[in-house]
Design a protein around this motif. Structure first.
Motif, PDB file in Angstrom:
ATOM      1  N   ASN A   2       0.848  -1.249  -0.095  1.00  0.00           N
ATOM      2  CA  ASN A   2      -0.166  -0.134   0.025  1.00  0.00           C
ATOM      3  C   ASN A   2       0.814   1.189   0.102  1.00  0.00           C
ATOM      4  O   ASN A   2       1.945   1.316   0.929  1.00  0.00           O
ATOM      5  CB  ASN A   2      -0.846  -0.102   1.069  1.00  0.00           C
ATOM      6  CG  ASN A   2      -1.940  -1.262   1.246  1.00  0.00           C
ATOM      7  OD1 ASN A   2      -2.590  -1.544   0.131  1.00  0.00           O
ATOM      8  ND2 ASN A   2      -2.398  -1.602   2.186  1.00  0.00           N
ATOM      9  N   ILE A   3       0.692   2.057  -1.052  1.00  0.00           N
ATOM     10  CA  ILE A   3       1.558   3.212  -0.946  1.00  0.00           C
ATOM     11  C   ILE A   3       0.577   4.403  -0.900  1.00  0.00           C
ATOM     12  O   ILE A   3      -0.396   4.723  -1.866  1.00  0.00           O
ATOM     13  CB  ILE A   3       2.301   3.647  -2.507  1.00  0.00           C
ATOM     14  CG1 ILE A   3       3.280   2.114  -2.562  1.00  0.00           C
ATOM     15  CG2 ILE A   3       3.113   4.706  -2.631  1.00  0.00           C
ATOM     16  CD1 ILE A   3       3.891   1.990  -3.946  1.00  0.00           C
ATOM     17  N   LEU A   4       0.686   5.137   0.103  1.00  0.00           N
ATOM     18  CA  LEU A   4      -0.163   6.309   0.508  1.00  0.00           C
ATOM     19  C   LEU A   4       0.529   7.386  -0.130  1.00  0.00           C
ATOM     20  O   LEU A   4       1.330   8.057   0.050  1.00  0.00           O
ATOM     21  CB  LEU A   4      -0.420   6.495   2.062  1.00  0.00           C
ATOM     22  CG  LEU A   4      -1.204   7.624   2.384  1.00  0.00           C
ATOM     23  CD1 LEU A   4      -2.627   7.260   1.950  1.00  0.00           C
ATOM     24  CD2 LEU A   4      -1.269   7.762   4.138  1.00  0.00           C
ATOM     25  N   ILE A   5      -0.322   8.138  -1.036  1.00  0.00           N
ATOM     26  CA  ILE A   5       0.102   9.474  -1.827  1.00  0.00           C
ATOM     27  C   ILE A   5      -0.645  10.418  -1.312  1.00  0.00           C
ATOM     28  O   ILE A   5      -1.802  10.598  -1.602  1.00  0.00           O
ATOM     29  CB  ILE A   5      -0.083   9.284  -3.526  1.00  0.00           C
ATOM     30  CG1 ILE A   5       0.616   8.032  -3.884  1.00  0.00           C
ATOM     31  CG2 ILE A   5       0.179  10.459  -3.945  1.00  0.00           C
ATOM     32  CD1 ILE A   5       0.238   7.646  -5.281  1.00  0.00           C
ATOM     33  N   PRO A  34      -1.616   2.077  -5.156  1.00  0.00           N
ATOM     34  CA  PRO A  34      -1.675   3.414  -4.605  1.00  0.00           C
ATOM     35  C   PRO A  34      -2.965   4.042  -4.283  1.00  0.00           C
ATOM     36  O   PRO A  34      -4.002   3.667  -4.646  1.00  0.00           O
ATOM     37  CB  PRO A  34      -1.541   4.057  -6.127  1.00  0.00           C
ATOM     38  CG  PRO A  34      -0.879   3.157  -6.907  1.00  0.00           C
ATOM     39  CD  PRO A  34      -1.498   1.779  -6.504  1.00  0.00           C
ATOM     40  N   ILE A  35      -2.804   4.563  -2.775  1.00  0.00           N
ATOM     41  CA  ILE A  35      -4.043   5.295  -2.336  1.00  0.00           C
ATOM     42  C   ILE A  35      -3.884   6.656  -2.116  1.00  0.00           C
ATOM     43  O   ILE A  35      -3.078   6.815  -1.751  1.00  0.00           O
ATOM     44  CB  ILE A  35      -4.076   4.584  -0.729  1.00  0.00           C
ATOM     45  CG1 ILE A  35      -4.013   3.170  -0.534  1.00  0.00           C
ATOM     46  CG2 ILE A  35      -5.255   5.065  -0.046  1.00  0.00           C
ATOM     47  CD1 ILE A  35      -4.073   2.578   0.548  1.00  0.00           C
ATOM     48  N   THR A 274      -5.949   2.815   9.025  1.00  0.00           N
ATOM     49  CA  THR A 274      -7.002   1.689   8.539  1.00  0.00           C
ATOM     50  C   THR A 274      -6.527   1.335   7.292  1.00  0.00           C
ATOM     51  O   THR A 274      -6.781   0.511   6.646  1.00  0.00           O
ATOM     52  CB  THR A 274      -8.285   2.067   8.815  1.00  0.00           C
ATOM     53  OG1 THR A 274      -8.776   3.245   7.660  1.00  0.00           O
ATOM     54  CG2 THR A 274      -8.791   2.375   9.926  1.00  0.00           C
ATOM     55  N   LEU A 275      -5.767   2.285   6.682  1.00  0.00           N
ATOM     56  CA  LEU A 275      -5.295   2.003   4.940  1.00  0.00           C
ATOM     57  C   LEU A 275      -3.965   1.172   4.929  1.00  0.00           C
ATOM     58  O   LEU A 275      -3.662   1.073   3.938  1.00  0.00           O
ATOM     59  CB  LEU A 275      -4.831   3.569   4.337  1.00  0.00           C
ATOM     60  CG  LEU A 275      -6.089   4.649   4.660  1.00  0.00           C
ATOM     61  CD1 LEU A 275      -5.498   5.900   3.953  1.00  0.00           C
ATOM     62  CD2 LEU A 275      -7.155   4.050   3.696  1.00  0.00           C
ATOM     63  N   SER A 276      -3.396   1.020   6.282  1.00  0.00           N
ATOM     64  CA  SER A 276      -2.238   0.145   6.475  1.00  0.00           C
ATOM     65  C   SER A 276      -1.172   0.444   5.449  1.00  0.00           C
ATOM     66  O   SER A 276      -0.756  -0.335   4.353  1.00  0.00           O
ATOM     67  CB  SER A 276      -2.461  -1.206   6.057  1.00  0.00           C
ATOM     68  OG  SER A 276      -3.477  -1.689   7.020  1.00  0.00           O
TER      69      SER A 276
END
Length: 371
Positions: A2-5, A34-35, A274-276
């Protein structure tokens, strides 16, 4: 993986959403997820970010700018019709972009239109809660005009001042009288910096940002004295955010608002745990010593550091005085072509190239087992 952008806007060229989409398009790693989490820090775009988390819709009312000129098409705000919660950006009515056609001293600008805008929203929507993005203002009047528009009366030598208050009037004002009844909802003010109204020249304060609004060294010296006098008309607020928004934080504290960091509030609304996320990519137009004062990049770096997550930042420019201790990789888009005067097209090309390099770094440095 999970890559939080989670970038802020690249001011003047790309919105936070546009930047998020550009970065995400270059994350070409098998199995990567990608999030997108467009961010804001209390400046421009804050109300939209709040609205995206609280199911708000956009509406418009007539409004004026800091020079008291009508804004073509009016000014926008956001409301959840069910909860009656409302979100506005101060910059929508007193933002620096609204006076770019008439550069000059902020001593001639007023926050009066913001108070009138709030009053009109109160009459139109009867909000249950008001979110106010504090940053991005063109003013340095400590929110005096806003207070005046909301019913505060100010006197000079026994005469009530009827015209919109400007900082040039501060030394002559000797009394402030609050309205007998001011029926405001709870206010949650989202600030981009935590600084006092005034401080010695070597310390951060509202005046740290005055030169960006057109203030000369002489203006700043004047404001340091004038704002000190202005603050003496009120009881101390006890707030750490008095200097945010050209002193607008001081006025909001007087109104009983709860002031907090905008970037932290919006991050909390997204429930990032919660997006891990395995990696975070953040960024904004300018990354410098002010970044750690409450800006998006500093907030995301703190979040990553507390959870041992690699943090990559992409800045339109990265100043040498930026503290990168909590950052795994810092990339300045200035190193990429096309060079020359920046516009949205060039900014997109540079951010695309920087995002590719960020993707390569992830491939080489983040364990593939996590994919």
């Amino acid at each position: 993986m999970n890559i939080l952008i989670a970038p802020d806007k690249f001011k003047g060229t790309l919105s936070a959403l546009e930047a998020s989409q550009i970065i995400a398009a270059e994350i070409k790693i098998p199995g990567a997820n990608p999030i997108l989490l467009p961010m804001a820090d209390g400046g421009e775009g804050t109300a939209r970010a709040v609205a995206s988390h609280l199911s708000m819709e956009r509406r418009t009312l007539p409004a004026s700018d800091p020079l008291m000129r009508p804004i073509p098409g009016g000014a926008s705000y956001y409301i959840n019709p069910a909860s009656r919660e409302v979100a506005i950006d101060s910059s929508t009515v007193i933002g620096l972009g609204l006076v770019s056609d008439i550069p000059g001293s902020p001593l001639r600008r007023t926050s009066f239109p913001l108070g009138r805008f709030i009053s009109d929203i109160m009459a139109t929507e009867s909000p249950s809660l008001l979110y106010i993005g504090v940053g991005g203002t063109a003013t340095t009047d400590a929110g005096a005009g806003m207070l005046q528009a909301l019913g505060y009366k100010f006197f000079s030598g026994g005469r009530m001042i009827t015209e919109p208050i400007l900082p040039t009037m501060f030394p002559h004002i000797d009394r402030a009288v609050p309205p007998a009844h001011l029926d405001l909802p709870p206010i949650k003010a989202l600030a981009d910096v935590s600084v006092p109204l005034t401080a010695p020249s070597s310390s951060p304060s509202s005046l740290t940002f005055a030169s960006q609004k057109g203030a000369t060294p002489a203006d700043i010296d004047y404001l340091r004295s004038a704002l000190g006098h202005w603050a003496s008309l009120f009881k101390p607020t006890g707030s750490n955010f008095d200097g945010a928004g050209g002193g607008l934080g001081h006025a909001l504290a007087i109104l009983g608002a709860r002031l907090t960091y905008g970037a932290r509030e919006i991050l909390a609304m997204s429930h990032p745990d919660t997006l891990s996320p395995d990696v975070v990519i953040t960024g904004e137009g300018s990354v410098d010593e002010q970044t750690s004062l409450g800006k998006v990049v500093g907030t995301m770096a703190d979040y990553c550091d507390s959870r041992h997550i690699p943090c990559i930042i992409i800045g339109g420019r990265i100043s040498l005085d930026f503290n990168s201790a909590k950052v795994a990789l810092a990339i300045s888009t200035q190193q990429y072509p096309p060079h020359g005067c920046l516009n949205s097209s060039k900014a997109k090309s540079r951010l695309t190239a920087a995002s590719r390099d960020a993707c390569e770094w992830i491939k080489q440095n983040v364990q593939l087992s996590s994919i």
